[in-house]
Design a protein around this motif. Structure first.
Motif, PDB file in Angstrom:
ATOM      1  N   GLN A  81      23.082  -6.983   6.108  1.00 14.82           N
ATOM      2  CA  GLN A  81      23.447  -5.584   5.859  1.00 14.82           C
ATOM      3  C   GLN A  81      24.575  -5.535   4.834  1.00 14.82           C
ATOM      4  O   GLN A  81      25.644  -6.098   5.037  1.00 14.82           O
ATOM      5  CB  GLN A  81      23.888  -4.895   7.151  1.00 14.82           C
ATOM      6  CG  GLN A  81      22.737  -4.544   8.057  1.00 14.82           C
ATOM      7  CD  GLN A  81      23.122  -3.537   9.125  1.00 14.82           C
ATOM      8  OE1 GLN A  81      24.110  -2.822   9.001  1.00 14.82           O
ATOM      9  NE2 GLN A  81      22.329  -3.470  10.177  1.00 14.82           N
ATOM     10  N   ASP A 134      20.854  -8.265  12.388  1.00 12.97           N
ATOM     11  CA  ASP A 134      20.265  -7.868  11.103  1.00 12.97           C
ATOM     12  C   ASP A 134      19.593  -9.055  10.427  1.00 12.97           C
ATOM     13  O   ASP A 134      19.154  -8.941   9.276  1.00 12.97           O
ATOM     14  CB  ASP A 134      21.320  -7.259  10.181  1.00 12.97           C
ATOM     15  CG  ASP A 134      22.429  -8.232   9.820  1.00 12.97           C
ATOM     16  OD1 ASP A 134      22.703  -9.154  10.624  1.00 12.97           O
ATOM     17  OD2 ASP A 134      23.034  -8.080   8.741  1.00 12.97           O
ATOM     18  N   ASN A 140      14.328  -1.581   9.500  1.00 15.72           N
ATOM     19  CA  ASN A 140      15.389  -1.242   8.556  1.00 15.72           C
ATOM     20  C   ASN A 140      15.083   0.117   7.925  1.00 15.72           C
ATOM     21  O   ASN A 140      14.156   0.804   8.352  1.00 15.72           O
ATOM     22  CB  ASN A 140      15.530  -2.328   7.488  1.00 15.72           C
ATOM     23  CG  ASN A 140      14.240  -2.557   6.724  1.00 15.72           C
ATOM     24  OD1 ASN A 140      13.759  -1.671   6.019  1.00 15.72           O
ATOM     25  ND2 ASN A 140      13.642  -3.731   6.871  1.00 15.72           N
TER      26      ASN A 140
END
Length: 461
Positions: A81, A134, A140
């Motif tokens: 991220q 993540d 996402n």
């Protein structure tokens, strides 16, 4: 197979909270949860900046404090991220839409950048480094998977032919199995595995004995083209691998992905553990109560989750998110209070269930169903395709208050949907509960399920 009960509690906290409220105060709350391990999260991943250096120095100091009080210490950080940073290329979904916040693991500049951060973590005297959930391609801002130019190049290399990106939407998000889908999952999986190996090499330069693992997540078990076992082994290097499972008490509070019953989430983690094929890997549960406090996620949810998995006896422990990320640690202490109250129950569960195996109806749930899956028309081009990860056999059995198992034959079995593609022959001899799609797939294999013809589905008004 049930473990002899060695069940370790770890607690994640923000490193900044230790600085703000003091180590002694944070330690007191962590100890109330019987923690043997603490994970500290810092919020900057560039150790070359003044703020990054300051946070690394603070992490080193706080790790020493918790070590001095007998705790194992790890760090806990995001991996991919990176919203708003245009220096790195982000993932691109099969529709050609680019993510605004998830960096692609094929970006060598990102590998170098993140590797420098991990090397800095390696100087902090940590026992473990854990990446957050993540570490995935799915769930996402643009859906799932990556078809960026580098991943398309990798797919071309696998297939031995050029690919027109325009064909990928139909090949990957509609219809049945095809060569593009096979190449897609292989390329995506390889990039996650190669990134893990590269980051391990960075850590080995400074601290080869530090364990490194991650929080497994949803599509790791299916569309990502790899598995938690393999990623964790590559991150571990020569050390003992570990990973956290996915599925948390707060899902029941938020009704996330249809998980409106806490039992569904306990079963989800049991299902994931059944896919583990390496007994050398340490595996622990996701005891997260995000976003806190108890009026949002009751302590009963966390305790029900924890005690259910203690009774199952298949995990090595729990990451128990019992302290607040931002408030005074003395503000919301209900999670600690319920844990303390339940200590006798933990002991009794261990006495009754240790060394015993679960029996009941066998849930036939396979990982990695996407490559062979025929995508229904109603899911065509939709991100919901990735929900194939979730198992529905256990949900039905939970609603009927029936016991479940994920090993052996059981006293009959339940098999829904694409799982029929992976059903072992011996399961057919012991009675099965099927849905229409599983019945259709078994009929196509030449197995008599008692249905002569399959018509179109009709919705009754």
């Amino acid at each position: 197979m049930a473990k002899s009960h060695s069940y370790k509690v770890a607690v994640p906290i923000m490193n900044s909270m230790v600085n703000k409220w003091g180590g002694e105060k944070m330690l007191a709350e962590i100890k109330r949860l019987d923690a043997e391990r603490v994970f500290l999260c810092i919020e900057v991943r560039d150790p070359s900046t003044p703020e990054g250096k300051k946070q690394i120095d603070s992490l080193r100091e706080n790790a020493a404090f918790f070590h001095a009080h007998g705790l194992e210490v790890g760090s806990w950080n995001w991996t991919f991220q990176r919203a708003g940073d245009t220096r790195f290329h982000t993932i691109v979904n099969p529709r050609g839409e680019e993510s605004k916040g998830m960096v692609c693991p094929t970006d060598k500049a990102w590998t170098d950048y993140f590797g420098a951060f991990v090397e800095a973590l390696g100087t902090c005297g940590l026992d473990m480094i854990m990446f957050d959930d993540d570490y995935r391609f799915g769930y996402n801002d643009v859906g799932f998977g990556c078809c960026c130019p580098e991943h398309v190049r990798m797919m071309e290399e696998i297939l031995g032919e050029k690919i027109d990106p325009a064909v990928l939407k139909d090949a990957l998000m509609a219809g049945g199995p095809n060569k593009y889908r096979d190449a897609f999952v292989r390329a995506n999986g390889k990039s996650l595995e190669d990134f893990a190996s590269a980051i391990r090499a960075h850590l080995d330069r400074v601290s080869p004995n530090t364990r490194m693992g991650y929080c497994s997540c949803l599509t790791n078990w299916d569309i990502d083209g790899t598995c938690a076992d393999e990623i964790s082994r590559r991150l571990a290097g020569s050390t003992k691998p570990f990973y956290r499972l996915i599925g948390a008490p707060y899902w029941a509070s938020l009704r996330a992905w249809g998980n409106d019953d806490l039992a569904y989430i306990v079963e989800l983690e049991r299902m994931e553990k059944s896919w583990n094929r390496d007994d050398n890997i340490e595996i622990f549960a996701e005891g997260d109560v995000y976003p806190r406090p108890r009026f949002r996620v009751p302590a009963a949810y966390l305790e029900g989750f924890d005690t259910g998995l203690r009774a199952a006896g298949v995990l090595d422990g729990i990451l128990k998110y019992g302290t607040d990320y931002g408030a005074d640690p003395g503000y919301e202490t209900g999670y600690q209070e319920r844990h303390e109250r339940n200590r006798p129950i933990y002991a009794e569960i261990a006495r009754i269930f240790d060394g015993k195996d679960a029996v009941g109806m066998r849930c036939y749930e396979a990982p990695s169903k996407y490559p062979k899956m025929t995508i229904p028309d109603k899911m065509k081009y939709k991100n919901d395709i990735q929900d194939a990860f979730f198992g529905f056999s256990a949900r039905m059995l939970c609603d009927c208050s029936l016991a479940t198992t994920y090993e052996g034959i059981g006293c009959g079995g339940v098999c829904f949907g694409a799982n029929a593609e992976y059903l072992p022959d011996e399961a057919l001899e012991h009675g099965l509960v099927l849905d229409v799609e599983a019945a259709r797939l078994l009929t196509a294999r030449g197995i008599d399920v008692g249905v002569e013809t399959f018509g179109d589905m009709k919705r009754v008004s």
